[in-house]
Design an enzyme around this catalytic site. Structure first.
Site, short mmCIF file in Angstrom:
data_model
loop_
_atom_site.label_atom_id
_atom_site.label_comp_id
_atom_site.label_asym_id
_atom_site.label_seq_id
_atom_site.Cartn_x
_atom_site.Cartn_y
_atom_site.Cartn_z
N SER A 143 0.85 -1.19 0.00
CA SER A 143 0.00 0.00 0.00
C SER A 143 0.89 1.24 0.00
O SER A 143 2.01 1.21 0.56
CB SER A 143 -0.87 0.02 1.26
OG SER A 143 -1.55 1.25 1.38
N TYR A 157 -1.58 -0.61 10.41
CA TYR A 157 -1.75 -1.15 9.05
C TYR A 157 -0.59 -0.68 8.17
O TYR A 157 0.02 -1.48 7.45
CB TYR A 157 -3.09 -0.67 8.48
CG TYR A 157 -3.27 -0.91 7.00
CD1 TYR A 157 -3.67 -2.16 6.52
CD2 TYR A 157 -3.06 0.11 6.07
CE1 TYR A 157 -3.85 -2.38 5.16
CE2 TYR A 157 -3.24 -0.10 4.72
CZ TYR A 157 -3.63 -1.35 4.26
OH TYR A 157 -3.80 -1.56 2.91
P1 NAP Z 1 -11.32 -6.34 0.36
O1 NAP Z 1 -12.30 -5.97 -0.70
O2 NAP Z 1 -11.67 -6.08 1.79
O3 NAP Z 1 -10.93 -7.89 0.19
C1 NAP Z 1 -10.09 -8.49 1.12
C2 NAP Z 1 -9.96 -9.95 0.76
O4 NAP Z 1 -9.04 -10.54 1.69
C3 NAP Z 1 -11.26 -10.72 0.89
O5 NAP Z 1 -11.31 -11.67 -0.16
C4 NAP Z 1 -11.12 -11.44 2.24
O6 NAP Z 1 -11.79 -12.69 2.30
C5 NAP Z 1 -9.63 -11.70 2.24
N1 NAP Z 1 -9.05 -11.95 3.56
C6 NAP Z 1 -8.98 -11.12 4.63
N2 NAP Z 1 -8.32 -11.71 5.64
C7 NAP Z 1 -7.95 -12.94 5.19
C8 NAP Z 1 -7.24 -14.02 5.75
N3 NAP Z 1 -6.76 -13.97 7.00
N4 NAP Z 1 -7.05 -15.13 5.00
C9 NAP Z 1 -7.52 -15.20 3.73
N5 NAP Z 1 -8.19 -14.21 3.14
C10 NAP Z 1 -8.41 -13.09 3.87
O7 NAP Z 1 -9.92 -5.61 0.16
P2 NAP Z 1 -9.17 -4.98 -1.14
O8 NAP Z 1 -9.41 -3.54 -1.14
O9 NAP Z 1 -9.45 -5.78 -2.35
O10 NAP Z 1 -7.66 -5.19 -0.64
C11 NAP Z 1 -6.83 -6.22 -1.10
C12 NAP Z 1 -5.42 -5.87 -0.69
O11 NAP Z 1 -5.09 -4.58 -1.20
C13 NAP Z 1 -5.19 -5.81 0.82
O12 NAP Z 1 -3.93 -6.39 1.12
C14 NAP Z 1 -5.16 -4.32 1.12
O13 NAP Z 1 -4.37 -4.02 2.25
C15 NAP Z 1 -4.55 -3.79 -0.16
N6 NAP Z 1 -4.84 -2.37 -0.41
C16 NAP Z 1 -6.13 -1.95 -0.61
C17 NAP Z 1 -6.36 -0.59 -0.84
C18 NAP Z 1 -7.74 -0.04 -1.07
O14 NAP Z 1 -7.89 1.21 -1.10
N7 NAP Z 1 -8.78 -0.85 -1.26
C19 NAP Z 1 -5.29 0.30 -0.86
C20 NAP Z 1 -4.00 -0.17 -0.65
C21 NAP Z 1 -3.80 -1.52 -0.44
P3 NAP Z 1 -13.34 -12.83 2.83
O15 NAP Z 1 -14.17 -11.94 1.98
O16 NAP Z 1 -13.68 -14.26 2.66
O17 NAP Z 1 -13.32 -12.39 4.26
#
Ligand code: NAP
Length: 248
Positions: A143, A157
């Site tokens: 991130s 985080y």
């Molecule tokens: P999201 O929509 O909340 O999706 C998160 C995913 O991770 C879901 O599929 C969830 O599964 C899974 N998950 C969470 N904890 C887990 C665990 N312990 N074991 C296995 N699966 C797990 O998030 P996203 O925005 O797509 O984010 C994905 C990545 O991008 C993350 O690492 C986040 O830190 C990073 N990121 C996101 C943003 C943003 O603005 N969205 C910005 C920077 C970085 P379930 O649905 O089954 O719970």
């Protein structure tokens, strides 16, 4: 060589967008999720409609027994893994450091740091030429918070993503001579359900005026960079970062 990809946290958001793009690129796909089986199955149906061979596997990436089970199922049902996307991640409610509990800190670090390291461990055991593998590629989803620190929001985080960046550099150098490349993407504000976890589902829309490009990013824009880094088109890139922050 058959392309076999494991995408952690692929039931929604960036992971799901990466699965859809991987299907178009001819990968066999393991869609990992932790809790939302229905969402994972919706992604499974979508990638199968695109002609991809795929499975869903429930596993908490922070628990090694579950990671072992995940990779064993991939071995048996898809073949030897060639690509890993360490995408699963979590965040706590917006807080100052003095309000953060030990439980919260351990959950963040286990999910965002220990989980990717465990998944990389099991992937390297299969990819490394040192262990009879044919190489592979790993992308960690970090991130821009690793650079910016997220003060008064979620410093824990941000620190977990800083650790993931250091892991990316270290592992990339450790396995560079064994046919494995390790890189990371660093998204900024992306429109996904992730922000509901920190207590504000509309966070990205509210903050758009603070982003130099004037808008939040889409999960598919992050997926494009992930799939490029995994591909042979990025064959001389390792230990590097692609920032997708709209100028942040
Ligand atoms: P999201 O929509 O909340 O999706 C998160 C995913 O991770 C879901 O599929 C969830 O599964 C899974 N998950 C969470 N904890 C887990 C665990 N312990 N074991 C296995 N699966 C797990 O998030 P996203 O925005 O797509 O984010 C994905 C990545 O991008 C993350 O690492 C986040 O830190 C990073 N990121 C996101 C943003 C943003 O603005 N969205 C910005 C920077 C970085 P379930 O649905 O089954 O719970």
């Amino acid at each position: 060589m058959e392309k076999v990809i494991v995408i952690t946290g692929a039931s929604r958001g960036i992971g799901a967008a990466t699965a859809l793009l991987a299907a178009r690129e001819g990968y066999r796909i393991c869609i990992n999720y932790q809790t939302d089986e229905q969402a994972a199955h919706r992604v499974l149906e979508q990638v199968r409609e695109l002609g991809a061979e795929a499975i869903t596997v429930r596993a908490d990436v922070s628990i090694e027994d579950e990671v072992t089970h995940l990779f064993n199922r991939v071995d048996a049902e898809l073949g030897r893994v060639t690509a890993l996307v360490n995408n699963a991640g979590t965040v706590g409610q917006k807080s100052r450091v003095e309000e953060m509990s030990e439980f919260r800190l351990l959950k963040i670090m286990k999910t965002n740091v220990v989980g990717p390291i465990l998944c990389a461990k099991h992937a390297v055991q299969r990819m490394s030429t040192l262990h009879g593998g044919q190489g592979g590629s790993i992308v960690n989803v970090s991130s821009v918070a690793a650079r910016l620190g997220s003060p008064s929001e979620y410093v824990d985080y941000a620190a977990s993503k800083g650790a993931l960046d250091t892991f990316t550099v270290g592992l990339s150098r450790e396995v560079a001579g064994e046919g494995i490349r390790v890189n990371a993407v660093r998204p900024g504000y992306i429109h996904t359900d992730f922000h509901a976890l920190s207590g504000d589902p509309d966070r990205v829309s509210k903050l758009e005026s603070t982003i130099p490009m004037g808008r939040g990013g889409q999960a598919s824009e992050v997926a494009e960079a992930i799939i490029w880094l995994l591909s042979d088109k990025a064959s001389y890139s390792t230990g590097t970062f692609v920032d997708l922050g709209g100028g942040r």
